[in-house]
Write a protein that holds these residues in place. Sequence first.
Motif: not given
Length: 393
Positions: A90-95, A121-126
């Motif tokens: 997963g990845v955490c996308r942070i503004p 931020g926002y965590f995307f499991e993919i």
Amino acid sequence: MSKYEEYDYVIIGAGIAGCSTAYFLSKYSKSILLIDKNEKVAFGASGAAGAFLSPLLGKTNNFKDLITKSLKFSTQFYKDINSKSLSNCGVCRIPKNDEDRKKFESYKDYMDFEYSVLDDGYFFEIGSQINPSEVCELLTKDIDKKLNYEIKEFDRNEDNSWIINKEIKAKNIILTTGANTKLIKEEYFDIRAVWGQKIDVLTSSCTDINYHKACSVSKAIKIDDNIYKVSIGATHHRFDCDKNICDYCVQVANLNKNCSNCYSKSIVNEDSLKLIDLANDIVKLEDIKVVDVKIGPRASSTDYFPMLGKLVDSKRSFEKFPHLINGTHIKDEMLEMIDNLYVINGVGGRGFVLSPYLANQLVENIINKSKIDETITTHRLFKRWAKKQKHKK
């Protein structure tokens, strides 16, 4: 007996695009040769990639749709080939700032993948990461190769095949050379190098997932008690070099063994410090020691879309349709193409997301005549360039 080494397919460029193409072609042919100027596969721009697989955020458009399709395809692809290095953590996308956060909020209705709010931020499991060398070696383990091989001559033979260095004969050539476009003589094929850098650091800090803000930070790999390896990567520089005068940085072989004239050690060291600062703005890394640095030129097109398929033969197309110079609309299929010569290029900083998807598309086009989407063919670049020629004259 032929004086040449003969192959049905010669792929020039052993980054992720070339290695993926070789893999998919090998399902149809055993007569494949992979050539690269470097001493190993994934030793150029692909080796300098963080190789992060992450969603593109934004409102719906053709480019985002392409990235979404490619991400789904490539993530499954790396699983299917049993890549040992695939880390689907997963990845955490942070503004980056308040303005960026407002954009993130406006994109929520257009998310293509499930996500959850995580810290800032926002965590995307993919979200995933792979090791470039491991994957490219895996893809090409059964493919004939010529590495550390410089192409000096590249000519059409009378039987419509290609002769390389008066040594190799190929029925078809596929160019996957990235920012090094010296073998492509068409002026409209405009590629710009955007230089990226990846550093591996040892740290006492353990990151559990990938992060992305102004740079990307990987999940930690445990090396020893309280010692972890973390990768940090980002795209940095566009150099305003005139490629007609000097294109040394892009063309030199084994760049990561010998820093080039322009991309000097001082730039590399300065960028490493910048990457550490950017990483620490995401997650605090203690006791950092840089253990590996790689740089590479990522190939970017003028409109950010990749290029796939045959090349338009500009000279023959102008001869056939002189009014192209006035902007006359010509259907793609009516343009003159260069036979038996194909490209994958312009994948930018998303090479490990796009390349398997594009390679599969190209191979299916070559073998089974499947159609390539017009947004990623070379026709669009030729037509834009053609319209500008009247003004130049």
